[in-house]
Design a protein around this motif. Structure first.
Motif, PDB file in Angstrom:
ATOM      1  N   PRO A 235       0.829  -1.208   0.000  1.00 42.64           N
ATOM      2  CA  PRO A 235       0.000   0.000   0.000  1.00 42.64           C
ATOM      3  C   PRO A 235       0.860   1.253   0.000  1.00 42.64           C
ATOM      4  N   THR A 236       0.410   2.259  -0.712  1.00 41.99           N
ATOM      5  CA  THR A 236       1.035   3.563  -0.555  1.00 41.99           C
ATOM      6  C   THR A 236      -0.088   4.535  -0.222  1.00 41.99           C
ATOM      7  N   ALA A 237       0.124   5.295   0.843  1.00 44.81           N
ATOM      8  CA  ALA A 237      -0.996   6.032   1.412  1.00 44.81           C
ATOM      9  C   ALA A 237      -1.415   7.216   0.544  1.00 44.81           C
ATOM     10  N   ASN A 238      -2.688   7.574   0.679  1.00 40.95           N
ATOM     11  CA  ASN A 238      -3.241   8.703  -0.062  1.00 40.95           C
ATOM     12  C   ASN A 238      -4.492   9.150   0.695  1.00 40.95           C
ATOM     13  N   SER A 239      -4.545  10.406   1.055  1.00 39.00           N
ATOM     14  CA  SER A 239      -5.749  10.868   1.744  1.00 39.00           C
ATOM     15  C   SER A 239      -5.914  12.369   1.504  1.00 39.00           C
ATOM     16  N   TYR A 240      -7.131  12.826   1.595  1.00 40.05           N
ATOM     17  CA  TYR A 240      -7.378  14.255   1.378  1.00 40.05           C
ATOM     18  C   TYR A 240      -6.631  15.130   2.397  1.00 40.05           C
ATOM     19  N   PRO A 241      -6.621  14.765   3.691  1.00 35.14           N
ATOM     20  CA  PRO A 241      -5.859  15.616   4.627  1.00 35.14           C
ATOM     21  C   PRO A 241      -4.388  15.751   4.221  1.00 35.14           C
ATOM     22  N   ALA A 242      -3.784  14.649   3.752  1.00 31.18           N
ATOM     23  CA  ALA A 242      -2.365  14.721   3.373  1.00 31.18           C
ATOM     24  C   ALA A 242      -2.184  15.567   2.109  1.00 31.18           C
ATOM     25  N   ILE A 243      -3.150  15.468   1.188  1.00 26.70           N
ATOM     26  CA  ILE A 243      -3.046  16.268  -0.044  1.00 26.70           C
ATOM     27  C   ILE A 243      -3.151  17.760   0.309  1.00 26.70           C
ATOM     28  N   LEU A 244      -4.082  18.083   1.217  1.00 24.25           N
ATOM     29  CA  LEU A 244      -4.222  19.489   1.631  1.00 24.25           C
ATOM     30  C   LEU A 244      -2.932  19.986   2.285  1.00 24.25           C
ATOM     31  N   ALA A 245      -2.339  19.121   3.102  1.00 27.94           N
ATOM     32  CA  ALA A 245      -1.095  19.528   3.777  1.00 27.94           C
ATOM     33  C   ALA A 245       0.013  19.765   2.762  1.00 27.94           C
ATOM     34  N   ASP A 246       0.042  18.937   1.721  1.00 28.22           N
ATOM     35  CA  ASP A 246       1.078  19.132   0.697  1.00 28.22           C
ATOM     36  C   ASP A 246       0.866  20.439  -0.054  1.00 28.22           C
ATOM     37  N   ILE A 247      -0.407  20.815  -0.241  1.00 32.93           N
ATOM     38  CA  ILE A 247      -0.660  22.110  -0.893  1.00 32.93           C
ATOM     39  C   ILE A 247      -0.082  23.229  -0.020  1.00 32.93           C
ATOM     40  N   LEU A 248      -0.308  23.116   1.287  1.00 29.38           N
ATOM     41  CA  LEU A 248       0.212  24.147   2.184  1.00 29.38           C
ATOM     42  C   LEU A 248       1.743  24.142   2.198  1.00 29.38           C
ATOM     43  N   SER A 249       2.311  22.931   2.210  1.00 30.40           N
ATOM     44  CA  SER A 249       3.779  22.829   2.206  1.00 30.40           C
ATOM     45  C   SER A 249       4.354  23.462   0.938  1.00 30.40           C
ATOM     46  N   ASP A 250       3.691  23.204  -0.196  1.00 30.95           N
ATOM     47  CA  ASP A 250       4.161  23.793  -1.459  1.00 30.95           C
ATOM     48  C   ASP A 250       3.952  25.304  -1.467  1.00 30.95           C
ATOM     49  N   THR A 251       2.963  25.746  -0.700  1.00 27.65           N
ATOM     50  CA  THR A 251       2.696  27.182  -0.642  1.00 27.65           C
ATOM     51  C   THR A 251       3.752  27.895   0.200  1.00 27.65           C
ATOM     52  N   ILE A 252       4.023  27.323   1.363  1.00 26.74           N
ATOM     53  CA  ILE A 252       5.055  27.927   2.225  1.00 26.74           C
ATOM     54  C   ILE A 252       6.418  27.780   1.538  1.00 26.74           C
ATOM     55  N   ALA A 253       6.614  26.589   0.922  1.00 24.50           N
ATOM     56  CA  ALA A 253       7.808  26.325   0.109  1.00 24.50           C
ATOM     57  C   ALA A 253       9.105  26.785   0.787  1.00 24.50           C
ATOM     58  N   CYS A 254       9.236  26.399   2.044  1.00 24.01           N
ATOM     59  CA  CYS A 254      10.483  26.732   2.745  1.00 24.01           C
ATOM     60  C   CYS A 254      11.470  25.577   2.563  1.00 24.01           C
ATOM     61  N   ILE A 255      12.702  25.833   2.890  1.00 21.99           N
ATOM     62  CA  ILE A 255      13.706  24.764   2.907  1.00 21.99           C
ATOM     63  C   ILE A 255      14.207  24.707   4.344  1.00 21.99           C
ATOM     64  N   GLY A 256      13.594  23.829   5.131  1.00 17.48           N
ATOM     65  CA  GLY A 256      13.799  23.911   6.579  1.00 17.48           C
ATOM     66  C   GLY A 256      15.029  23.199   7.097  1.00 17.48           C
ATOM     67  N   PHE A 257      16.205  23.586   6.603  1.00 14.99           N
ATOM     68  CA  PHE A 257      17.410  22.832   7.018  1.00 14.99           C
ATOM     69  C   PHE A 257      17.888  23.153   8.427  1.00 14.99           C
ATOM     70  N   THR A 258      17.576  24.376   8.911  1.00 16.00           N
ATOM     71  CA  THR A 258      17.905  24.698  10.308  1.00 16.00           C
ATOM     72  C   THR A 258      16.658  25.245  10.974  1.00 16.00           C
ATOM     73  N   TRP A 259      16.720  25.357  12.301  1.00 17.03           N
ATOM     74  CA  TRP A 259      15.588  25.966  13.011  1.00 17.03           C
ATOM     75  C   TRP A 259      15.353  27.362  12.451  1.00 17.03           C
ATOM     76  N   ALA A 260      16.426  28.108  12.254  1.00 15.09           N
ATOM     77  CA  ALA A 260      16.288  29.501  11.823  1.00 15.09           C
ATOM     78  C   ALA A 260      15.733  29.615  10.406  1.00 15.09           C
ATOM     79  N   SER A 261      15.975  28.610   9.580  1.00 15.53           N
ATOM     80  CA  SER A 261      15.525  28.705   8.184  1.00 15.53           C
ATOM     81  C   SER A 261      14.005  28.604   8.082  1.00 15.53           C
TER      82      SER A 261
END
Ligand code: PLP
Length: 516
Positions: free
Chosen positions: A81-107
């Protein structure tokens, strides 16, 4: 694309996503295309001037969908199985929107802090050792890797550095490259291929150890290997315990009756369902105790099985995890979080962070040491805001909702298929001798084997996939080639299982008739 155009296109895309899921049954589960099919559908150069959204949107169906294998089709029974759900898709939209590169706390402080919090939540949900909590006195903590393969590699590389340093404490003039030649790692022959690859990438010697008749690596086998290697002047440093993917099966003997066996697999271990003292936890414990006595890093790779430990009834299989230095599983397999999300915990995060630490000025910040700087915990520098997916999923399903899904998928594998077999015993027995194992519960695999020869089973899988109504993949253990049916999507319902059985038995019948 301006804001208004984005809004219109976004609405159209959301509708497309919903329709895709709603109507997925109308699609052919496996594409009917030949290699190179797409070259005929697309120009051989990128457009110089902007195209219209509508043109692009139309090409999703014209160009992309004909070559898509629909992993979330209820008739997709291949791989895992590979997971797929609407909550995860919504979160990915937000992640793509923020589009940060979180390599450090400060970043991006939120990117780091949410990850720390949801990883701690999961420790508690799965009743993992407190030593994995970010608040533990021993510098424990969790990090989201892209894949289980990366998690294993990070564990191997960290242990490698730790043990090279130990060797050099006793031999200060020894070069790292020489110390490396002294190290030896272990795994069992049932581990996932990614473990061997990690050893190869790390350039460490390794031994693949034999398992017992239940495919379990036992503590005494490991101890014997360690003693032999120490006698040769080597330094045993790492053991991987991994949950099954492709080949964790008991040796099968072909018997002319239908046999249903149920096993639960975890780590290197398999247990007969229902026994109280199963190998599953004995071995994890046995190996853990040896590792502790011998001072060896134990890594548990529960890539697939791990999600099931949110259900208390499966959690005993993980007993012994308290001995592990690192533990990993993939919520993107079975916990409704879309790829990629592979959660890894370590007892002492310094083992990892100090292995990969390089300190260019432009990455430093004034709050170092107060929260993790995740760039030290994995191989790439850049990282997505993946914890949003876990956060959305945990909140919108709730632990109970996720437990229900795992239990329901198990139930399909066990109850429904089992009933089928029992109901059809006579007819099947007459013309098919199928050895079928339901490796269930946590594994949701159903193994189908027509007694006779590997050739006939090769023919069966080929015919099933050519038939196109369902999709499965084969596997091989030792010399036995067999078919493997995995319940892959939450959309699977009883009538899908019935349908899968109908297809398998019909095609098998034809294969046997033509073979006569
Ligand atoms: N380990 C186990 C036990 C698996 O089942 C799998 C995948 O199927 C892997 C590792 C590899 O997973 P990934 O694709 O996340 O590297």
């Amino acid at each position: 694309m301006n804001d208004e155009e984005f809004e219109a296109a976004g609405q159209q895309m959301l509708k497309y996503v919903i329709d895709y899921h709603k109507n997925i049954r109308e699609r052919r589960v496996m594409p009917d295309v030949r290699p190179g099919f797409m070259r005929k559908l697309l120009p051989d150069h990128a457009p110089h001037t902007p195209e219209k959204w509508d043109q692009l949107f139309k090409d999703i169906e014209r160009v992309i969908m004909p070559g898509v294998t629909h992993w979330h089709h209820p008739h997709f029974y291949a791989y895992f199985p590979t997971a797929n759900s609407y909550p995860a898709i919504l979160a990915d939209i937000l992640s793509d929107t923020i589009a940060c590169i979180g390599f450090t706390w400060a970043s991006c402080p939120s990117c780091t802090e949410l990850e720390v919090i949801v990883m701690d939540w999961l420790v508690k949900v799965m009743d993992l050792p407190e030593a994995f909590l970010s608040t533990s006195p021993g510098h424990g903590g969790g990090v989201i890797q892209g894949t289980a393969s990366e998690a294993t590699l990070v564990a191997v590389l960290s242990a490698r550095t730790k043990f090279i340093n130990k060797i050099k404490e006793k031999n200060p003039s020894m070069e790292d490259g020489v110390a490396l030649t002294k190290l030896i790692a272990y795994t069992s022959r049932q581990s996932h291929s990614s473990v061997e690859r990690a050893y190869m990438i790390a350039l460490v010697k390794y031994r693949i150890l034999d398992t017992d008749e239940k495919q379990a690596l036992r503590g005494d086998t490991l101890k014997k290997a360690i003693d032999e290697d120490r006698a040769k002047g080597l330094t045993p440093f790492f053991v991987n315990i991994s949950s099954i993917d492709r080949s964790r099966y008991p040796k099968q003997s072909c018997i002319p009756v239908i046999k249903i066996s149920m096993f639960i697999f975890l780590s290197q271990v398999c247990a007969t369902l229902g026994t109280t003292s199963s190998c599953a936890f004995d071995n994890c414990k046995e190996i853990g105790i040896v590792c502790e006595q011998e001072n060896i890093w134990m890594h548990i790779d529960a890539a697939y099985a791990g999600s099931s430990f949110i259900c208390p009834e499966y959690r005993p299989l993980l007993d012994g995890v308290e001995h592990a230095d690192s533990f990993n599983f993939n919520p993107h397999k079975w916990m409704q979080v879309t790829f990629d999300c592979s959660t890894m915990w370590v007892k002492n995060s310094k083992d990892i962070s100090q292995s990969f630490s390089v300190e260019p000025v432009y990455l430093k910040h004034e709050n170092e040491g107060l929260m993790p700087d995740y760039r030290h915990w994995h191989i790439p520098l850049g990282r997505r805001f993946r914890s949003l997916k876990l956060w959305f999923v945990l909140r919108l399903f709730g632990v109970k909702g996720l437990q229900d899904i795992i239990r329901q998928m198990d139930n399909y594998a066990v109850t429904r298929f089992e009933q089928f077999l029992l109901l059809h015993t006579v007819s099947i027995y007459l013309y098919l001798s199928i050895y079928l194992s339901i490796y269930l519960s946590i594994y949701l695999y159903i193994h189908i084997y027509i007694c006779g020869s590997n050739e006939i089973n090769e023919k069966l899988i080929k015919s099933i996939n050519e038939d196109g109504r369902i999709h499965m993949v084969p596997s091989r253990v030792d010399d036995t080639f067999f078919l493997r049916l995995s319940i892959c999507t939450t959309r699977t319902q009883n009538h899908d299982i019935d349908f899968a059985w109908k297809v398998v038995s019909e095609v098998a019948d034809n294969v046997l008739k033509t073979a006569k």
